[in-house]
Scaffold this active site. Sequence first.
Site, PDB file in Angstrom:
ATOM      1  N   ASP A  38      96.884 -41.924 -27.084  1.00  0.00           N
ATOM      2  CA  ASP A  38      96.285 -43.335 -26.822  1.00  0.00           C
ATOM      3  C   ASP A  38      97.340 -44.358 -27.509  1.00  0.00           C
ATOM      4  O   ASP A  38      98.042 -44.204 -28.183  1.00  0.00           O
ATOM      5  CB  ASP A  38      95.025 -43.258 -27.904  1.00  0.00           C
ATOM      6  CG  ASP A  38      93.987 -44.407 -28.071  1.00  0.00           C
ATOM      7  OD1 ASP A  38      92.982 -44.245 -27.474  1.00  0.00           O
ATOM      8  OD2 ASP A  38      94.598 -45.721 -28.049  1.00  0.00           O
ATOM      9  N   HIS A 106      86.168 -40.426 -20.637  1.00  0.00           N
ATOM     10  CA  HIS A 106      87.213 -40.021 -21.642  1.00  0.00           C
ATOM     11  C   HIS A 106      86.766 -39.463 -22.799  1.00  0.00           C
ATOM     12  O   HIS A 106      85.841 -40.046 -23.425  1.00  0.00           O
ATOM     13  CB  HIS A 106      88.392 -41.004 -21.889  1.00  0.00           C
ATOM     14  CG  HIS A 106      87.847 -42.226 -22.373  1.00  0.00           C
ATOM     15  ND1 HIS A 106      87.353 -43.325 -21.686  1.00  0.00           N
ATOM     16  CD2 HIS A 106      88.078 -42.717 -23.585  1.00  0.00           C
ATOM     17  CE1 HIS A 106      87.027 -44.349 -22.474  1.00  0.00           C
ATOM     18  NE2 HIS A 106      87.396 -44.024 -23.557  1.00  0.00           N
TER      19      HIS A 106
HETATM   20  P1  AMP Z   1      86.814 -46.370 -25.686  1.00  0.00           P
HETATM   21  O1  AMP Z   1      86.629 -46.737 -24.232  1.00  0.00           O
HETATM   22  O2  AMP Z   1      86.401 -47.290 -26.612  1.00  0.00           O
HETATM   23  O3  AMP Z   1      86.415 -44.863 -26.078  1.00  0.00           O
HETATM   24  O4  AMP Z   1      88.501 -46.497 -25.871  1.00  0.00           O
HETATM   25  C1  AMP Z   1      89.473 -46.551 -25.019  1.00  0.00           C
HETATM   26  C2  AMP Z   1      90.734 -46.229 -25.679  1.00  0.00           C
HETATM   27  O5  AMP Z   1      91.694 -46.429 -24.566  1.00  0.00           O
HETATM   28  C3  AMP Z   1      91.296 -46.805 -26.686  1.00  0.00           C
HETATM   29  O6  AMP Z   1      91.230 -46.111 -27.764  1.00  0.00           O
HETATM   30  C4  AMP Z   1      92.339 -47.588 -26.540  1.00  0.00           C
HETATM   31  O7  AMP Z   1      93.608 -47.701 -27.632  1.00  0.00           O
HETATM   32  C5  AMP Z   1      93.005 -46.706 -25.398  1.00  0.00           C
HETATM   33  N1  AMP Z   1      93.732 -47.154 -24.299  1.00  0.00           N
HETATM   34  C6  AMP Z   1      93.614 -48.492 -23.483  1.00  0.00           C
HETATM   35  N2  AMP Z   1      94.544 -48.571 -22.609  1.00  0.00           N
HETATM   36  C7  AMP Z   1      95.307 -47.672 -22.835  1.00  0.00           C
HETATM   37  C8  AMP Z   1      96.626 -47.245 -22.192  1.00  0.00           C
HETATM   38  N3  AMP Z   1      97.006 -48.287 -21.184  1.00  0.00           N
HETATM   39  N4  AMP Z   1      97.169 -46.103 -22.491  1.00  0.00           N
HETATM   40  C9  AMP Z   1      96.852 -45.323 -23.377  1.00  0.00           C
HETATM   41  N5  AMP Z   1      95.436 -45.614 -24.170  1.00  0.00           N
HETATM   42  C10 AMP Z   1      94.852 -46.785 -23.869  1.00  0.00           C
END
Ligand code: AMP
Length: 144
Positions: A38, A106
Amino acid sequence: MADNGATYDPENIFAKILKGEIPCHKIYEDEDTFAFLDIMPRTDGHALVITKEPARDLFAISPGALAKVMAVVQTLAPKIKEASARRVLIQQFNGAAAGQTVFHLHVHIVPRKAGVPMRPEAAKMADPEELKATAEKIKAVLEG
Ligand code: AMP
C-alpha cells in the site's frame, strides 16, 4: 471515481497496476491474484492482495476468484515479517459508504505489533525507497 455501486471501471488505479501502466511495489503474483505494498501504509508492511478478475467488490467477484484471493492472504500474511508472529489485521471494504476508495476488490494485510498504533488512514505517502526495501525483504522471505 464516483461510487455508483455497480459498474466496474476498467481504468481504476488497481486495473492500471495490473496492466502495468502504473508502477507498484509488487510482492507476489500468480495466475489469479496480485499483491503489492500500500502506498500509504497504516503500518510497515501494509500490503494489498487483489484479484485479476474485473470485480469491484465482494459482491461482484466470483466465489472461485474470492477463494483464491483469500488463500493468498492466508499464505502471505504470516510471511510479512513486519508483523509480530501472526498479529495481522485483515480488512476489506465494500462501497464508498463502507470506506472503499478504489473500486477493484482488494484485501488489506496490515501487520500489527502490540503497543504500536496504526497511522491514520490516507495520512502520508510512504518513502518509495522504504517501500522498495520492504518489498525486497518480503519477496526474499517468500522465495525462502
Ligand atoms: P480502500 O479502497 O479504502 O480499501 O483502500 C484503497 C487503498 O489503496 C488505500 O489504502 C490506498 O492507500 C491504496 N492505494 C491507492 N492508490 C495506490 C497505489 N497507486 N499503489 C498502492 N496503493 C494504493
